[in-house]
Write a protein that holds these residues in place. Sequence first.
Motif, PDB file in Angstrom:
ATOM      1  N   UNK A 187       2.913   5.041 -55.290  1.00 48.39           N
ATOM      2  CA  UNK A 187       3.175   3.799 -55.875  1.00 48.39           C
ATOM      3  C   UNK A 187       2.485   2.489 -55.175  1.00 48.39           C
ATOM      4  N   UNK A 188       1.564   2.545 -54.444  1.00 52.62           N
ATOM      5  CA  UNK A 188       0.603   1.663 -55.461  1.00 52.62           C
ATOM      6  C   UNK A 188      -0.392   1.565 -56.012  1.00 52.62           C
ATOM      7  N   UNK A 189      -0.202   2.630 -57.055  1.00 50.22           N
ATOM      8  CA  UNK A 189      -0.737   2.524 -58.217  1.00 50.22           C
ATOM      9  C   UNK A 189      -0.859   1.969 -59.143  1.00 50.22           C
ATOM     10  N   UNK A 190       1.373   2.272 -59.298  1.00 52.76           N
ATOM     11  CA  UNK A 190       2.386   1.500 -59.998  1.00 52.76           C
ATOM     12  C   UNK A 190       2.241   0.665 -60.268  1.00 52.76           C
ATOM     13  N   UNK A 191       1.472   0.128 -58.353  1.00 54.82           N
ATOM     14  CA  UNK A 191       2.454  -1.739 -58.341  1.00 54.82           C
ATOM     15  C   UNK A 191       0.529  -2.135 -59.665  1.00 54.82           C
ATOM     16  N   UNK A 192       0.002  -1.281 -59.588  1.00 54.68           N
ATOM     17  CA  UNK A 192      -1.471  -1.809 -59.447  1.00 54.68           C
ATOM     18  C   UNK A 192      -1.389  -1.840 -61.405  1.00 54.68           C
ATOM     19  N   UNK A 193      -0.903  -1.313 -61.739  1.00 55.12           N
ATOM     20  CA  UNK A 193      -0.795  -0.986 -63.498  1.00 55.12           C
ATOM     21  C   UNK A 193       0.198  -1.389 -63.484  1.00 55.12           C
ATOM     22  N   UNK A 194       1.642  -1.974 -63.034  1.00 57.91           N
ATOM     23  CA  UNK A 194       2.449  -3.632 -63.663  1.00 57.91           C
ATOM     24  C   UNK A 194       1.608  -4.808 -63.437  1.00 57.91           C
ATOM     25  N   UNK A 195       0.786  -4.940 -62.245  1.00 56.15           N
ATOM     26  CA  UNK A 195      -0.092  -5.736 -62.316  1.00 56.15           C
ATOM     27  C   UNK A 195      -1.339  -6.071 -63.400  1.00 56.15           C
ATOM     28  N   UNK A 196      -2.326  -5.557 -63.257  1.00 56.49           N
ATOM     29  CA  UNK A 196      -2.346  -5.592 -64.646  1.00 56.49           C
ATOM     30  C   UNK A 196      -1.765  -5.619 -65.719  1.00 56.49           C
ATOM     31  N   UNK A 197      -0.648  -5.072 -66.173  1.00 57.54           N
ATOM     32  CA  UNK A 197       0.024  -5.687 -67.204  1.00 57.54           C
ATOM     33  C   UNK A 197       0.455  -6.958 -67.211  1.00 57.54           C
ATOM     34  N   UNK A 198       0.969  -7.636 -66.107  1.00 54.36           N
ATOM     35  CA  UNK A 198       1.376  -8.623 -65.855  1.00 54.36           C
ATOM     36  C   UNK A 198      -0.334  -9.688 -66.548  1.00 54.36           C
ATOM     37  N   UNK A 199      -0.619  -9.597 -65.724  1.00 49.25           N
ATOM     38  CA  UNK A 199      -2.595 -10.135 -66.147  1.00 49.25           C
ATOM     39  C   UNK A 199      -2.676  -9.863 -68.054  1.00 49.25           C
ATOM     40  N   UNK A 200      -2.820  -8.911 -68.561  1.00 47.37           N
ATOM     41  CA  UNK A 200      -2.721  -8.283 -69.609  1.00 47.37           C
ATOM     42  C   UNK A 200      -2.161  -9.950 -70.357  1.00 47.37           C
ATOM     43  N   UNK A 201      -0.727 -10.084 -69.971  1.00 43.09           N
ATOM     44  CA  UNK A 201       0.570 -10.887 -70.756  1.00 43.09           C
ATOM     45  C   UNK A 201       0.394 -12.487 -70.531  1.00 43.09           C
ATOM     46  N   UNK A 202      -0.504 -12.893 -69.224  1.00 49.26           N
ATOM     47  CA  UNK A 202      -0.738 -13.895 -69.948  1.00 49.26           C
ATOM     48  C   UNK A 202      -2.084 -14.263 -69.981  1.00 49.26           C
ATOM     49  N   UNK A 203      -2.983 -13.434 -70.263  1.00 46.30           N
ATOM     50  CA  UNK A 203      -4.487 -13.675 -71.040  1.00 46.30           C
ATOM     51  C   UNK A 203      -3.921 -13.711 -72.166  1.00 46.30           C
ATOM     52  N   UNK A 204      -2.810 -12.758 -72.852  1.00 49.06           N
ATOM     53  CA  UNK A 204      -2.531 -12.686 -74.735  1.00 49.06           C
ATOM     54  C   UNK A 204      -1.188 -14.435 -74.322  1.00 49.06           C
ATOM     55  N   UNK A 205      -1.207 -15.265 -73.759  1.00 52.20           N
ATOM     56  CA  UNK A 205      -0.412 -16.098 -73.563  1.00 52.20           C
ATOM     57  C   UNK A 205      -1.813 -16.787 -73.660  1.00 52.20           C
TER      58      UNK A 205
END
Length: 409
Positions: A180-198
């Motif tokens: 569950x912790x790893x899944x949250x980390x993957x979600x966070x990585x995705x959110x940061x990628x979205x922020x960087x793309x924007x």
Amino acid sequence: MNYDNMMTSEIELSTVISDIAAGPFGSNLKVSCFVPDGFPIIDGANLKGFKVTDNVTKFVTDEKAHSLERSIAHRGDVVSTISGTLGQIAYIPDDSKYEGYLCSQRQFRITFDKLKVYPPYIVFYFHTREGQHKILSFASQVGVPALAQPLKNFRKIKMFLPGIEEQKRIANIIEILNEKIETNNQINDNLLQQARFMFRRWLVDNLPSKCRLSEVASINPETYSPKDEWSFVNYLDTSSITSGTITEVQQIRPSEEKLPSRARRILRKNDVVFSTVRPNQLHYGIISNPIPNMLGSTGFAVIRSKRPSIPNEIIYLALTEPSFVEQMQQLAEQSVSTFPSIRPADLDACLIPDTQEEDKDFISSIQALFRAVASGNEENKCLSALRDTLLPRLMSGEIDVSNITTLSR
């Protein structure tokens, strides 16, 4: 310990170890052997948790690795530290990026008899206070922290070991929390990628004017003095944050133990921290939810916006652009210090986009993504605390798992 509910017996690890070997001698693995890509080398940075991580920064050729065959760890093996940060121990999961890893001269690898041992169980045990005590009991007390005769002494360790199915039931509970912790980390990585793309898209579409970092932010704005006499300190070292994820904060009471001399950078909400040593190791982040009396190492440059129109999130995205990190790494490699490093003032080479009032919708979207990341990090903190509370109780048999058959994962 209560073992009433566990079919268990005390064993010496030598009876369940199939193979054990140390990393190569330093003379067999020199810096000149490293290549940009190839066969991965494990070092301490890969042993911070329960699993060996794939954030590998050192490689050798396949030919060189296989000339050191005895020091290669494979999936299912356990890897432990010999010197440096003692007590680190992790297993290589079945879904690891690489099939094999070359241990550095500071590690040793252990292959267990899989009919008798479930490797994650052993690793979880050695993350308890009792397990750590057994590893550290043969640490050398002279010179650089190191384990004395690590292979011989590790084999002699005694522990109570339940049957293989019981090991799996116990480990499964911890594995679910870790996943569950790893899944949250993957979600966070995705959110940061979205922020960087924007952020990148906005730069292209708007072509904003840019300012040097020092024009819009303070670098190392506050310094702690022992004269401040805080009753406790929450200390963040450079190695304990990577790409925005904090793995450890040390709570220290200066009245009872010595405060590290490097614990000097006062950290506030949304401060950006950027390690000045080896920038390519990505020891940077944004302190979204600081805890009381939080100090960072002097190995960090701490950046804090001084313009309300340019929030720290925008500064963070600019500072952590891969091209800028690479620029800082190249500069660090020209330094004459012991480790490749930059000065905090070198970060002034970073050009920060001058966001204005009309950019408030864009900024609001970026900040919303960072808040979601902070929320995920807070959930992980709670999950980690739950795991660390359950772990010793599961290992001691205090919690009965005999009726657990399978758990949804």
